[in-house]
Design a protein around this motif. Sequence first.
Motif, short mmCIF file in Angstrom:
data_model
loop_
_atom_site.label_atom_id
_atom_site.label_comp_id
_atom_site.label_asym_id
_atom_site.label_seq_id
_atom_site.Cartn_x
_atom_site.Cartn_y
_atom_site.Cartn_z
N ARG A 199 58.19 63.49 51.97
CA ARG A 199 59.72 63.47 50.79
C ARG A 199 59.69 62.25 51.98
O ARG A 199 60.84 61.53 51.09
CB ARG A 199 60.49 65.12 51.10
CG ARG A 199 59.76 65.57 49.90
CD ARG A 199 60.51 66.81 49.96
NE ARG A 199 60.84 67.15 51.07
CZ ARG A 199 60.78 68.47 51.81
NH1 ARG A 199 59.51 68.85 51.19
NH2 ARG A 199 61.44 69.13 52.74
N GLY A 200 59.55 61.84 52.87
CA GLY A 200 60.79 60.60 53.75
C GLY A 200 61.23 61.20 54.56
O GLY A 200 62.12 59.64 54.82
N GLU A 201 61.21 62.41 54.64
CA GLU A 201 62.77 63.08 55.41
C GLU A 201 62.31 62.46 56.94
O GLU A 201 63.74 62.37 57.74
CB GLU A 201 62.81 63.86 54.75
CG GLU A 201 63.37 64.61 53.83
CD GLU A 201 63.88 65.61 53.31
OE1 GLU A 201 64.01 66.43 54.12
OE2 GLU A 201 63.76 66.38 52.59
N LEU A 202 60.78 62.58 56.92
CA LEU A 202 60.50 62.07 58.72
C LEU A 202 59.99 61.23 58.62
O LEU A 202 58.74 60.98 57.65
CB LEU A 202 59.93 63.01 59.54
CG LEU A 202 60.32 64.50 60.28
CD1 LEU A 202 59.81 65.67 60.09
CD2 LEU A 202 61.71 63.80 60.69
N ARG A 203 60.27 59.73 59.15
CA ARG A 203 59.96 58.25 58.58
C ARG A 203 58.32 58.09 60.10
O ARG A 203 58.05 58.14 61.21
CB ARG A 203 60.65 57.18 58.74
CG ARG A 203 61.86 57.42 57.67
CD ARG A 203 62.65 56.33 57.43
NE ARG A 203 63.70 56.00 56.45
CZ ARG A 203 63.31 57.09 55.09
NH1 ARG A 203 62.55 57.12 55.06
NH2 ARG A 203 64.35 57.44 54.55
N GLU A 204 58.04 57.09 59.26
CA GLU A 204 56.35 56.70 60.25
C GLU A 204 57.35 56.00 61.87
O GLU A 204 57.94 55.39 61.18
CB GLU A 204 55.58 55.28 59.96
CG GLU A 204 54.58 54.81 60.15
CD GLU A 204 54.37 54.16 59.84
OE1 GLU A 204 54.05 52.76 60.19
OE2 GLU A 204 53.77 54.03 58.78
N GLY A 205 56.64 56.47 63.27
CA GLY A 205 56.98 56.49 63.67
C GLY A 205 58.15 57.22 64.64
O GLY A 205 58.75 57.22 66.06
N GLU A 206 59.09 58.04 63.64
CA GLU A 206 59.80 58.71 64.09
C GLU A 206 59.62 59.50 64.74
O GLU A 206 58.33 60.35 64.82
CB GLU A 206 60.84 59.12 62.82
CG GLU A 206 61.89 59.89 63.16
CD GLU A 206 62.83 60.25 61.98
OE1 GLU A 206 63.97 61.64 62.04
OE2 GLU A 206 62.47 59.69 60.74
#
Length: 124
Positions: A27-34
Motif C-alpha cells: 500500500r506504500g505505507e512502508l517505502r523502499e529503503g525505509e
Amino acid sequence: MDIIISNSAGVPIYEQITQQMKGLILRGELREGEALPSMRLLAKELRISVITTKRAYEELEREGFLTTVPGKGCFVAPRDLELVREDCLRRVEEHLSQAVQIAKGGGVTLPELADALTILYGDD
C-alpha cells in the motif's frame, strides 16, 4: 507501524506480522529503503518473543520484501510493486475459484456470493 496481533486468529503470529507488513509495503505505507524496527524492538512493542519476529523478518526477506544490512538493520527492499500486485491478484483468483466451486455446489447464487464477499472485504 501499526501491527495488530490476535492470539485467537488461528494464524501463527509470525504469519500475522508477515501478512501485515506485506500489506504496508504494497500500500506504500512502508517505502523502499525505509528502516524497519529492530526485531527486539518489534517484539517488545508487540509483547511477543524475539524468535517470532525473527521468523517473520526471515520470511519477509526470503520473499524479497526486505533486506538486512549487517550492523544497520532491516530495510524495505526495492520491488516491482506491479509484479507483486499481479502475483497477489493471481492468488486471490485461485481462492475465489475454489469459493465459486463451493458456492455452485451448495446452490449459492452469484448475488449471494457477491454480498458475502462485500461483507467479508469490509471497509477496514
